[in-house]
Scaffold this motif. Structure first.
Motif, PDB file in Angstrom:
ATOM      1  N   ARG A 171       1.870   5.306  -7.807  1.00  0.00           N
ATOM      2  CA  ARG A 171       0.754   5.873  -8.563  1.00  0.00           C
ATOM      3  C   ARG A 171       1.004   7.356  -8.847  1.00  0.00           C
ATOM      4  O   ARG A 171       0.759   7.835  -9.970  1.00  0.00           O
ATOM      5  CB  ARG A 171      -0.555   5.675  -7.805  1.00  0.00           C
ATOM      6  CG  ARG A 171      -1.784   6.045  -8.607  1.00  0.00           C
ATOM      7  CD  ARG A 171      -3.065   5.610  -7.916  1.00  0.00           C
ATOM      8  NE  ARG A 171      -3.293   4.169  -8.053  1.00  0.00           N
ATOM      9  CZ  ARG A 171      -3.358   3.316  -7.032  1.00  0.00           C
ATOM     10  NH1 ARG A 171      -3.199   3.770  -5.778  1.00  0.00           N
ATOM     11  NH2 ARG A 171      -3.584   2.039  -7.235  1.00  0.00           N
ATOM     12  N   ALA A 172       1.528   8.082  -7.877  1.00  0.00           N
ATOM     13  CA  ALA A 172       1.837   9.501  -8.088  1.00  0.00           C
ATOM     14  C   ALA A 172       2.927   9.662  -9.138  1.00  0.00           C
ATOM     15  O   ALA A 172       2.841  10.547 -10.009  1.00  0.00           O
ATOM     16  CB  ALA A 172       2.268  10.135  -6.768  1.00  0.00           C
ATOM     17  N   GLN A 178       2.108   1.570  -3.514  1.00  0.00           N
ATOM     18  CA  GLN A 178       1.058   2.031  -4.418  1.00  0.00           C
ATOM     19  C   GLN A 178       0.903   3.546  -4.381  1.00  0.00           C
ATOM     20  O   GLN A 178       0.793   4.195  -5.423  1.00  0.00           O
ATOM     21  CB  GLN A 178      -0.275   1.365  -4.059  1.00  0.00           C
ATOM     22  CG  GLN A 178      -0.369  -0.091  -4.481  1.00  0.00           C
ATOM     23  CD  GLN A 178      -1.675  -0.735  -4.046  1.00  0.00           C
ATOM     24  OE1 GLN A 178      -2.262  -0.364  -3.022  1.00  0.00           O
ATOM     25  NE2 GLN A 178      -2.148  -1.716  -4.805  1.00  0.00           N
ATOM     26  N   THR A 179       0.902   4.112  -3.204  1.00  0.00           N
ATOM     27  CA  THR A 179       0.740   5.565  -3.076  1.00  0.00           C
ATOM     28  C   THR A 179       1.883   6.300  -3.780  1.00  0.00           C
ATOM     29  O   THR A 179       1.653   7.244  -4.551  1.00  0.00           O
ATOM     30  CB  THR A 179       0.695   5.966  -1.593  1.00  0.00           C
ATOM     31  OG1 THR A 179      -0.416   5.324  -0.971  1.00  0.00           O
ATOM     32  CG2 THR A 179       0.566   7.469  -1.443  1.00  0.00           C
ATOM     33  N   ARG A 180       3.096   5.841  -3.527  1.00  0.00           N
ATOM     34  CA  ARG A 180       4.269   6.491  -4.119  1.00  0.00           C
ATOM     35  C   ARG A 180       4.334   6.266  -5.633  1.00  0.00           C
ATOM     36  O   ARG A 180       4.584   7.202  -6.409  1.00  0.00           O
ATOM     37  CB  ARG A 180       5.528   5.924  -3.454  1.00  0.00           C
ATOM     38  CG  ARG A 180       6.851   6.496  -3.948  1.00  0.00           C
ATOM     39  CD  ARG A 180       8.003   6.001  -3.080  1.00  0.00           C
ATOM     40  NE  ARG A 180       8.148   4.553  -3.162  1.00  0.00           N
ATOM     41  CZ  ARG A 180       8.988   3.919  -4.010  1.00  0.00           C
ATOM     42  NH1 ARG A 180       9.738   4.651  -4.829  1.00  0.00           N
ATOM     43  NH2 ARG A 180       9.092   2.612  -4.030  1.00  0.00           N
ATOM     44  N   GLN A 231       0.820  -1.207   0.000  1.00  0.00           N
ATOM     45  CA  GLN A 231       0.000   0.000   0.000  1.00  0.00           C
ATOM     46  C   GLN A 231       0.855   1.258   0.000  1.00  0.00           C
ATOM     47  O   GLN A 231       0.526   2.246  -0.679  1.00  0.00           O
ATOM     48  CB  GLN A 231      -0.937  -0.025   1.214  1.00  0.00           C
ATOM     49  CG  GLN A 231      -2.026  -1.085   1.102  1.00  0.00           C
ATOM     50  CD  GLN A 231      -2.827  -1.257   2.370  1.00  0.00           C
ATOM     51  OE1 GLN A 231      -2.378  -0.901   3.468  1.00  0.00           O
ATOM     52  NE2 GLN A 231      -4.028  -1.813   2.248  1.00  0.00           N
ATOM     53  N   THR A 232       1.963   1.223   0.702  1.00  0.00           N
ATOM     54  CA  THR A 232       2.902   2.354   0.670  1.00  0.00           C
ATOM     55  C   THR A 232       3.475   2.518  -0.726  1.00  0.00           C
ATOM     56  O   THR A 232       3.584   3.641  -1.247  1.00  0.00           O
ATOM     57  CB  THR A 232       4.035   2.133   1.691  1.00  0.00           C
ATOM     58  OG1 THR A 232       3.473   2.036   2.999  1.00  0.00           O
ATOM     59  CG2 THR A 232       5.040   3.272   1.647  1.00  0.00           C
ATOM     60  N   LEU A 287      -0.498  -1.855  -9.048  1.00  0.00           N
ATOM     61  CA  LEU A 287      -1.391  -0.718  -8.846  1.00  0.00           C
ATOM     62  C   LEU A 287      -2.850  -1.097  -9.052  1.00  0.00           C
ATOM     63  O   LEU A 287      -3.746  -0.333  -8.703  1.00  0.00           O
ATOM     64  CB  LEU A 287      -1.018   0.426  -9.802  1.00  0.00           C
ATOM     65  CG  LEU A 287       0.366   1.046  -9.595  1.00  0.00           C
ATOM     66  CD1 LEU A 287       0.633   2.103 -10.657  1.00  0.00           C
ATOM     67  CD2 LEU A 287       0.482   1.653  -8.203  1.00  0.00           C
ATOM     68  N   GLU A 295      -8.612   4.450  -8.735  1.00  0.00           N
ATOM     69  CA  GLU A 295      -9.080   3.414  -7.805  1.00  0.00           C
ATOM     70  C   GLU A 295     -10.600   3.281  -7.778  1.00  0.00           C
ATOM     71  O   GLU A 295     -11.129   2.383  -7.127  1.00  0.00           O
ATOM     72  CB  GLU A 295      -8.548   3.707  -6.408  1.00  0.00           C
ATOM     73  CG  GLU A 295      -7.036   3.628  -6.302  1.00  0.00           C
ATOM     74  CD  GLU A 295      -6.522   3.969  -4.920  1.00  0.00           C
ATOM     75  OE1 GLU A 295      -6.469   3.051  -4.079  1.00  0.00           O
ATOM     76  OE2 GLU A 295      -6.204   5.157  -4.680  1.00  0.00           O
TER      77      GLU A 295
END
Length: 366
Positions: free
Chosen positions: A57-58, A53-55, A50-51, A297, A253
């Motif tokens: 995806r941006a 994914q956040t990084r 999840q960490t 992702l 998402e």
């Protein structure tokens, strides 16, 4: 008679190892290293994933380009409403930016309870969105599925889903007018995809980015329509439409499940291995590894891969290998490898649909 003497040049036949360094791609392939890409999927736990994914995806949003274009009011204009018996087909124009308008066909089943679950239907190369909503290229009605795309928008609608099928940039009504070119003195007319892709590269983005942005705007528009339930949202597409589904699901998402037909494999064995339209390419995408890394992702959302065993541009062995990596390296981290389903059918580059339509309906209604 004067004697002519010809100097015969000796020719050395080069073996393949000697010949390879003469090819520019040989050097570039040495730089292709998805196993060391900075944004490859390496997570070993759900929290790590999840960490990541956040990084990631941006970062992928930035590489795609055009994800931060100013949004404007949709100013929707209904062009036509056609009663097809068991469903209604509506054509609407929506503004996606100050300078861009997108036609969208909405297929709305009559018998299902409102609000309706929704499927985004992204067409591939061909004559455009008409090819998936039961229309010939001249606009005449078609009652029998035809071609490689098999009217899959109509088929999804008949499964009880509302279908939103946009005219993707560069196709159909959205082709560039090159009438200013001097074809009478030898200037050829480029394809809209190729020209738009090169212009996008020059501006630091990609056509993929444009399409993903407009996919997001389409979802935004659907959220304004009370007859649609966008909390139950899926996406399906073939070929270039499969590419659109792949990256749109990775970056938005709100899409709960996806069906990717005739696209998912590896970049190395397909997109980079043979001729593909320039609209498939994203500068700097190597930093995200292979397709099975980008799948991180999409996970843990359900993903369905449909592929023909004689598809000449997405080799079946690469598809199978990439699917197994996605299951065992990515989805297993989330504890759900079974959420990657497949239909490997006998055939070429086309929609099959034997399981795909039911899969999408089941997963977004779950």
């Amino acid at each position: 008679m004067r004697e002519h003497r010809w100097k015969i040049m000796s020719t050395t036949i080069l073996d393949s190892r000697t010949f390879q360094p003469l090819q520019p791609a040989h050097q570039l392939w040495q730089l292709y290293a998805p196993e060391s890409a900075p944004y490859r999927f390496q997570a070993q736990s759900v929290e790590d994933a999840q960490t990541w994914q956040t990084r990631t995806r941006a970062a992928l949003n930035d590489v795609m380009g055009f994800q931060h274009l100013p949004c404007v009011d949709f100013e929707p204009k209904v062009i036509e409403i056609v009663d097809k018996g068991d469903y209604v087909r509506e054509k609407v124009l929506i503004r996606t930016t100050e300078y861009s308008t997108m036609p969208v066909y909405l297929l709305i089943p009559k018998t299902s309870t409102r609000p309706l679950p929704v499927a985004l239907a992204f067409h591939g190369h061909g004559y455009g969105v008409k090819d998936i909503v039961g229309l010939w290229e001249d606009g005449n009605e078609r009652e029998t599925p035809d071609g490689i795309q098999r009217d899959f928008g109509v088929e999804l609608c008949r499964k009880g889903l509302a279908v939103a099928a946009p005219e993707i940039s560069c196709f159909g009504e959205r082709q560039t007018d090159f009438s200013y070119l001097r074809t009478d003195i030898g200037q050829g007319v480029p394809s809209t995809c190729d020209h738009t892709a090169r212009l996008a590269f020059h501006l630091g983005g990609s056509v993929v980015g444009l399409r993903v942005f407009e996919g997001k705007r389409l979802i935004d528009y659907l959220e304004t329509r009370p007859e649609f339930d966008t909390t139950r949202l899926g996406a399906m597409g073939l070929s270039g439409g499969g590419m659109h589904v792949f990256f749109s699901t990775a970056l938005d998402e709100r899409i709960n499940a996806c069906v990717i037909c005739g696209y998912y494999s590896t970049f190395k064995d397909s997109i980079l291995a043979m001729h593909h339209c320039a609209c498939n390419f994203v500068p700097g995408l190597h930093r995200f590894g292979e397709m099975y890394d980008v799948v991180g992702l999409i996970a843990p959302r359900p993903m369905f891969v449909e592929a023909g065993n004689y598809d000449p541009i997405f080799p079946i062995e690469a598809v199978k290998r990439s699917v197994e990596i996605a299951r065992n390296r990515v989805y297993r981290v989330f504890g759900c490898p079974e959420r990657v389903e497949t239909d490997y059918f006998e055939g070429r580059h086309r929609i099959n649909g034997a399981r795909a339509y039911d899969f999408l309906r089941e997963k977004i209604e779950h």
